[in-house]
Design an enzyme around this catalytic site. Structure first.
Site, PDB file in Angstrom:
ATOM      1  N   ARG A 292      17.650  68.078  27.091  1.00 19.17           N
ATOM      2  CA  ARG A 292      17.626  67.523  25.736  1.00 19.17           C
ATOM      3  C   ARG A 292      16.570  66.433  25.611  1.00 19.17           C
ATOM      4  NH1 ARG A 292      20.114  71.266  26.176  1.00 19.17           N
ATOM      5  NH2 ARG A 292      22.203  71.807  25.429  1.00 19.17           N
TER       6      ARG A 292
ATOM      7  N   SER B 211      26.117  68.278  17.943  1.00 17.99           N
ATOM      8  CA  SER B 211      26.546  67.514  19.122  1.00 17.99           C
ATOM      9  C   SER B 211      25.917  66.123  19.095  1.00 17.99           C
ATOM     10  CB  SER B 211      26.146  68.249  20.403  1.00 17.99           C
ATOM     11  OG  SER B 211      26.816  69.483  20.503  1.00 17.99           O
TER      12      SER B 211
ATOM     13  N   GLU C 126      22.504  61.857  21.231  1.00 20.62           N
ATOM     14  CA  GLU C 126      21.415  62.807  20.984  1.00 20.62           C
ATOM     15  C   GLU C 126      20.571  62.442  19.768  1.00 20.62           C
ATOM     16  OE1 GLU C 126      21.748  66.972  21.181  1.00 20.62           O
ATOM     17  OE2 GLU C 126      23.245  67.006  22.768  1.00 20.62           O
TER      18      GLU C 126
END
Length: 349
Positions: free
Chosen positions: A173, A249, A345
């Site tokens: 990520r 998320s 995130e």
């Protein structure tokens, strides 16, 4: 690759509401905004005296941003469209898409054109241009595995720059564009390499269960079967941002070393984990959050989704600061119980 519109003078939109441009639905405002339909328009704004000295923010689908305040600068709305097979060889197809293309629609198009490979990444919100920034991943596949190259405009100079995978420095990520390159570039086109020898990725338990429930033999599975299974799983687990504001998320799954994991498993024998090739262990952040009692709980109008603890939602009327306060409370509790620090995130502004 065709672009959505030719180079032309860029109209500026003062005091522009960003409510429709972030999936949490926060009504932050930009000092000024511009709709960008070609790489040349990004480049022209680097030299435009009307916006000289302003901070710049590129927005695609707005699915990875939390606005905690108005943005006192120039917001560039990436609307560069177009997708095409640009070349092929004996081993693979090479497909290119504009940075403003919807990611899920692009994945569906590749399948319709008979070029599988991205089906595990179906229904991930956002745009093609945002995919490399985050190195999006789901159900056993990361975007970097099919990445070939990208083109980006350097916002300060207007220069068009080509990036290969090494220069993008992809991680979990993560990428160059979240670190040293953060805020410096607008990704205008991405090229993917899709191998002609297709191998299904159906190792994740959720995917295997969904395929079995549909009566599909794993030995005869098609790419469209995997796509449909992933879409069904995500729709069952994740709220639709149009109905309930969210950014997907909110936390990364943390990765810890084997020694730390052994100590943690001794205390929490049913902890959900995934061994990594480098010997480390990835933990399920949703499980950690759930065990801390946060699943379904709210702080004001910001809440943890009742079906997926990784997702924070706007129940209606929440601000970015409210969501951030909830995220900090969750991180504090997870760190206190498990000694594991969760990383957010989305970009918080």
């Amino acid at each position: 690759m065709p672009m959505s519109r030719p180079d032309s003078a860029v109209s500026l939109l003062p005091d522009y509401s960003l409510r429709a441009h972030n999936t949490f639905g926060f009504d932050a405002r930009a000092r000024v905004a511009a709709r960008i339909g070609s790489p040349g328009q990004f480049a022209s704004l680097a030299r435009d005296p009307r916006v000289a000295g302003l901070d710049r923010l590129v927005l695609g689908g707005g699915s990875n941003v939390v606005f905690t305040r108005d943005f006192d600068g120039l917001v560039l709305l990436d609307e560069i469209r177009g997708r095409a097979l640009v070349r092929e060889d004996d081993g693979a197809w090479y497909v290119e898409a504009g940075g403003g293309e919807n990611w899920h629609a692009f994945v569906e198009w590749t399948l319709a054109e008979g070029m599988p490979g991205l089906e595990n990444l179906a229904l991930i919100p956002g745009t093609v241009g945002a995919a490399p920034i985050q190195n999006i991943g789901a159900y056993g596949l990361e975007m970097k595995e099919h990445f070939a190259s990208l083109r980006a405009v350097e916002l300060a100079t207007g220069e068009l720059v080509e990036f290969d995978a090494a220069r993008c420095a992809f991680g979990y990520r993560d990428s160059f564009f979240k670190r040293d390159g953060r805020g410096r570039f607008a990704i205008v086109a991405v090229t993917f390499r899709l191998p002609k020898a297709w191998t299904p990725r159906i190792g994740y338990a959720d995917v295997a269960r969904e395929l079995a429930a549909r009566g599909i033999d794993a030995r005869a599975v098609r790419a469209r079967d995997v796509f449909d299974a992933v879409v069904a799983i995500r729709r069952a687990k994740l709220p639709d941002p149009l109905a309930l504001g969210n950014a997907g998320s909110f936390f990364k799954n943390p990765v810890i070393d084997a020694q730390a994991f052994a100590a943690l498993r001794a205390r929490e024998p049913d902890i959900v984990s995934y061994p990594q090739p480098d010997g480390r262990v990835k933990l399920a952040a949703g499980w950690l959050i759930d065990r801390c009692g946060w699943k379904g709980r709210a702080l004001g109008a910001a809440a943890v989704h009742e079906r997926q603890a990784l997702v924070l939602v706007n129940l209606g009327g929440a601000s970015g600061a409210d969501v951030l306060a909830l995220a900090h409370a969750i991180r504090r509790d997870v760190l206190g119980r498990f000694g594991v620090e969760l990383e957010m995130e989305p970009v918080c502004l």
